[in-house]
Design an enzyme around this catalytic site. Structure first.
Site, short mmCIF file in Angstrom:
data_model
loop_
_atom_site.label_atom_id
_atom_site.label_comp_id
_atom_site.label_asym_id
_atom_site.label_seq_id
_atom_site.Cartn_x
_atom_site.Cartn_y
_atom_site.Cartn_z
N HIS A 148 0.84 -1.20 0.00
CA HIS A 148 0.00 0.00 0.00
C HIS A 148 0.87 1.25 0.00
O HIS A 148 0.62 2.20 -0.75
CB HIS A 148 -0.93 0.01 1.21
CG HIS A 148 -1.65 1.32 1.40
ND1 HIS A 148 -2.61 1.76 0.51
CD2 HIS A 148 -1.52 2.29 2.33
CE1 HIS A 148 -3.05 2.95 0.92
NE2 HIS A 148 -2.41 3.29 2.01
N GLU A 213 -10.55 2.62 2.91
CA GLU A 213 -9.30 1.90 3.18
C GLU A 213 -9.67 0.59 3.89
O GLU A 213 -10.35 0.59 4.91
CB GLU A 213 -8.35 2.73 4.04
CG GLU A 213 -7.76 3.90 3.27
CD GLU A 213 -6.57 4.56 3.97
OE1 GLU A 213 -6.45 4.43 5.21
OE2 GLU A 213 -5.76 5.21 3.26
N GLU A 215 -8.96 -2.29 6.19
CA GLU A 215 -8.04 -2.50 7.30
C GLU A 215 -8.62 -3.49 8.31
O GLU A 215 -9.83 -3.70 8.37
CB GLU A 215 -7.78 -1.17 8.06
CG GLU A 215 -7.32 -0.05 7.16
CD GLU A 215 -6.71 1.13 7.92
OE1 GLU A 215 -6.38 0.98 9.12
OE2 GLU A 215 -6.56 2.20 7.29
N ASP A 247 -11.24 2.89 7.02
CA ASP A 247 -10.70 4.21 7.36
C ASP A 247 -10.96 5.14 6.17
O ASP A 247 -10.08 5.40 5.36
CB ASP A 247 -9.20 4.06 7.64
CG ASP A 247 -8.52 5.38 7.93
OD1 ASP A 247 -9.20 6.30 8.43
OD2 ASP A 247 -7.31 5.49 7.65
N LYS A 267 -8.89 12.22 7.36
CA LYS A 267 -9.22 10.88 7.82
C LYS A 267 -10.08 10.83 9.08
O LYS A 267 -10.58 9.77 9.42
CB LYS A 267 -7.93 10.10 8.08
CG LYS A 267 -7.25 9.70 6.78
CD LYS A 267 -5.91 9.09 6.99
CE LYS A 267 -5.35 8.56 5.70
NZ LYS A 267 -5.98 7.31 5.27
#
Ligand code: MN
Length: 441
Positions: A148, A213, A215, A247, A267
């Site tokens: 990533h 995202e 995760e 996220d 974020k």
């Protein structure tokens, strides 16, 4: 973490749906969450997922004691696990968690004498709604997938290499606990500062580059006292479990604000977690060796280095991302599979992340949330964000309706899923982590 009778693949439950081939919640899983019936004013209380039902732990705790045979340690854990938040359970520690899991596993097996009484404590998952299983005191997000880091870095700057620090320590930043939301909570498209191409001054506007995202989230169990540290073995001992984490990120805000101190408003507007916490003990059969580092990479410093952690510190979990647009849902189309990849695409193990976080004496508390960072594979089929999948918007994805996506549009729903599998064991899943994007206010 040793294997025990709760992991036995031959276990059968009197909850028939726990044997469906595609269930995330066989009797070998038993994840914890907090729920109530939808559109009700019932009290929030703890439950354990089994098949397509929830074992209502508050109802269980209210049964006469002869109908819930368990030792004192398990009974104390049951009371904590039946609360409207699970922080108290997490603070009890691994012996109590193990005692409760064993008692639940035994009573849920075919032939258990208490089956009739316990059946009355089941609530269908289809009738339930969930809340955050813990009061999240602190949230830290890491950046542990080298793929990533490289993929994302090269979108902004072709040919870019990893910063040297990446190979010495798990990079992270402090996130925002107040905006962690449970799965199915819609997120509003945030507004913020954007420097548009060719401009000298930013504008304040709704993000044009809303991303997800993929995760894993680590939930701290007992944690550590202020000023104390955790060895890798202690980190593993005290962890409660894992759930899925999206996220959400505004890439245009991020590109403008992230230097020199890292992300902030790009974020912290919304982070979604899945409702079920899969325990560290349930994951014991799925521990695998951490992939070897590339030959020229440095060995970790001694506090982050331990042969046991390298031999068993990674997890055989497959992570997946799906997307559906409002039009796809209107037309009855299933969500589009965007990518899937193994959780072993992390350069650091979960124990290394936790040990590093506590290595300066920072106290981790029960229910604290640590994100692994976006988990991406080296190839496109396993990219964990749209930034990577669309190369920063240069390579759009075509949906089954013919719609194109570079970043997320209003009405889009992102769904994360994960399954842990190993030869000789029953696979266990995490349940969905999902949310729909609402227009900016
Ligand atoms: Mn992240």
């Amino acid at each position: 973490m040793l294997l025990n009778e709760t992991h036995d693949p031959s276990l059968q439950s009197w909850v028939a749906s726990a044997h469906k081939a595609d269930t995330d919640f066989p009797i070998q899983n038993l994840p914890h969450g907090v729920f109530r019936r939808q559109q009700s004013t019932e009290a929030w209380r703890g439950g354990v997922a089994i098949g397509d039902a929830i074992l209502d732990l508050a109802a269980l705790a209210a049964l006469p004691s002869h109908e819930r045979p368990m030792d004192d340690e398990a009974a104390q854990a049951l009371l904590a696990a039946s609360q409207a938040r699970l922080n108290e359970l997490m603070a009890l520690g691994p012996a109590a968690w193990r005692a409760l899991r064993l008692a639940l596993s035994r009573a849920l097996r075919v032939g258990a004498p208490q089956a009739a009484a316990w059946r009355a404590c089941l609530v269908p998952q289809a009738e339930a709604e969930y809340r955050l299983p813990v009061e999240v005191g602190n949230y830290t997000d890491f950046f542990t997938s080298s793929h990533h880091a490289l993929n994302a870095g090269r979108v902004f700057q072709p040919g870019r290499e990893l910063l040297p620090q990446f190979k010495w320590l798990p990079i992270g930043y402090h996130g925002r606990a107040s905006t962690v939301a449970i799965s199915d909570t819609p997120l509003q498209r945030p507004a913020g500062q954007i420097l548009l191409p060719g401009q000298q001054q930013p504008v304040y506007a709704p993000t044009r580059q809303l991303d997800f995202e993929l995760e894993l989230a680590v939930l701290v169990g007992t944690g550590n006292a202020l000023g104390q540290t955790l060895s890798l073995a202690q980190a593993e001992q005290q962890l409660f479990g894992l759930c899925l984490l999206n996220d959400w990120s505004a890439r245009d805000f991020q590109a403008w604000e992230y230097q020199p101190l890292g992300p902030l408003l790009a974020k912290n507007f919304h982070s979604t977690i899945s409702p079920w916490v899969v325990t560290q003990e349930a994951l014991a059969p799925f521990r695998v060796a951490q992939p070897a580092r590339p030959v020229n990479d440095p060995a970790p410093l001694p506090y982050l280095s331990n042969t046991e952690d390298q031999a068993h510190g990674a997890l055989a979990i497959t992570l997946e991302v799906f997307l559906s647009s409002a039009t796809m849902r209107e037309q009855g189309m299933p969500p589009l599979h965007l990518s899937s990849g193994p959780a072993s695409n992390m350069y650091w193990t979960i124990n290394q992340i936790v040990t590093h976080h506590a290595s300066n004496g920072c106290n981790l508390n029960p229910g604290d949330l640590l994100g692994t960072g976006t988990i991406s594979a080296p190839t496109r089929d396993g990219f964990g964000s749209l930034l990577e999948l669309t190369q920063g918007g240069r390579d759009p994805i075509t949906l089954p309706t013919g719609e194109a996506r570079t970043f997320l549009e209003d009405g889009d729903e992102v769904i994360l899923r994960a399954t842990a599998s190993a030869d000789g064991f029953v696979s266990i899943g995490f349940g969905d982590c999902r949310a729909i994007v609402l227009p900016a206010r």
